[in-house]
Enzyme design. Sequence first.
Site: not given
Lengths: 137, 427
Positions: B170-171
């Site tokens: 996600d990051c």
Amino acid sequence: MRKKRYILKFPPQSGDKPLSYHLVRDYDIRINILKAEVRPGKTGSLVLELEGTKENLKLGIQYLEDNQVSCEPLDKKIHWKQERCINCGNCTAVCFTGALVMDPKNWELKFDPDKCIVCELCVPACPLNLFAIDFRE
Amino acid sequence: MGRLKSTIIIAFPFYLLSLVARRRICYFITIIILSIFSENMGIQKTYEEINEKIRAGKAVVLTAEEVSQMALTASPEEIAEKVDVVTTATFGAMCSSGAFINFGHASPPIRMEKIRLNGVPVYEGLAAVDSYIGATACDPENPKYGGAHVIQDLIDGKDIELEAWGKGTDCYPRKYIKTVINKNTVNEIFLFNPRNAYQNYNVAVNSTPQIKYTYMGSLLPNMRNATYSTSGELSPLLNDPELRTIGLGTRIFLGGTQGFVVWPGTQFNTSKPKNEFGVPVSNSATLAVIGNLKEMSSEFIQAAYYEKYGVSMFVGIGIPIPVLDAEIAKRVSIRNEQIETTVLDYGVEGSPALGRVNYAQLRSGKIEVQGKKVRTAPVSSLSKARKIADILKKQIQEGKFEITKPVQMFPTNTSLQVLKEVKGGES
């Protein structure tokens, strides 16, 4: 009398001729075979030390070349990239003829082509891959 | 100062007697006691006193080879009085070397979970864009170009192809990147070598009928050569065998710039037997060192490839030894004939010891092993080591390089563990 080292290159068909016999008999040249790679039907090479009068050496080499054997002085065949050498000494470990030695004063590598017999052990022994032996025709 | 006090206590009554009783003998005894005292105490210098001299451009600096020559005619006390710093150096292949690197973040960012630099695998288990380039790392398909070559190319400012893969998070959504980096595009690159500057090293021979290809060079059959690897009387840890002045925080010359000793090196061993001159007779202490790769020069860091062994890296290290007292002066005065090392047979499993030789014999070109004359060859560069010792000497003379008092000294009672094979999961 002169003494010089040569690399001889034989074409595949010349392996059956007694060339060295003629060098000795007809031109009075003393031959010392330092290295030989002669296989019938294939290109062969010889590293020879030839000793004789200036005139006889010239004629003898002419005789070889007339028989399609290329003849080159040895010292022109070895390349050493001296400018990149770190003088580690690894090549001197394998050079049993003493062509590559460390100068005991400044511990830099010295190369004496006259002592080299093109055994090629220095080529893989150099960790920086600075030796090349040119066997091109 | 305890010795000063006791000397005064012993000498004072004789002095009083010589005054009161007017006995000349008492006067002489006083003189003798005081002279013994001054000889025992000798000169004592502090790191700060030496640094003040360095800053003033007045420090007397010699290389370890020069001081060994001086010691032929000067006593340790005289050397301690006249000489402030002795420079030592080595330039040899040190396999346990490498560099940390931070590539910077791309946009969108990637969590690099597999990384290649010019095709060489580098460590992927450090956050998103940190890595460690191990000097000996290589792609088995291209074994002659390895981590050390990547490091040398980075030092030389060459462009390096970076290829990295991640699973995508996600990051860090990106899964792949291929780009070009060099030392100016990345954030930090610092050399961090876990084991360098071995204190002494064994001599390698090969008793078998086959040639052996090793990190000590190509060993000819039937002991037709012997190779050795330290700079002898110029070698750093042979000039300070007890590590009295070298410890955590010691500023050193590393790869052409200033670096530091940061830890005892791996396989740090203080339990090896020593000879009569206090020098271990085989490889013993080591150093972990650090330095800014961006400031280094490939004149002092050189990638190497050993036939049928693999990649390694020549590292140039110079260490200044402050001559704090006569004992240190005596240590730095050590000569090649006083430094001994062990001859090991690399052809036989377990590398059995075949004898002991000294560095004067090794440098003479021939040693005798089990009654046989064997030709010797170095595999580390003495000419480069001398150059480093001279550069360091000049830097100290010019006030550009100050000595450091170690923050912490290294352990004095370590030995090595061997890797035991335990049956998996059974015990």
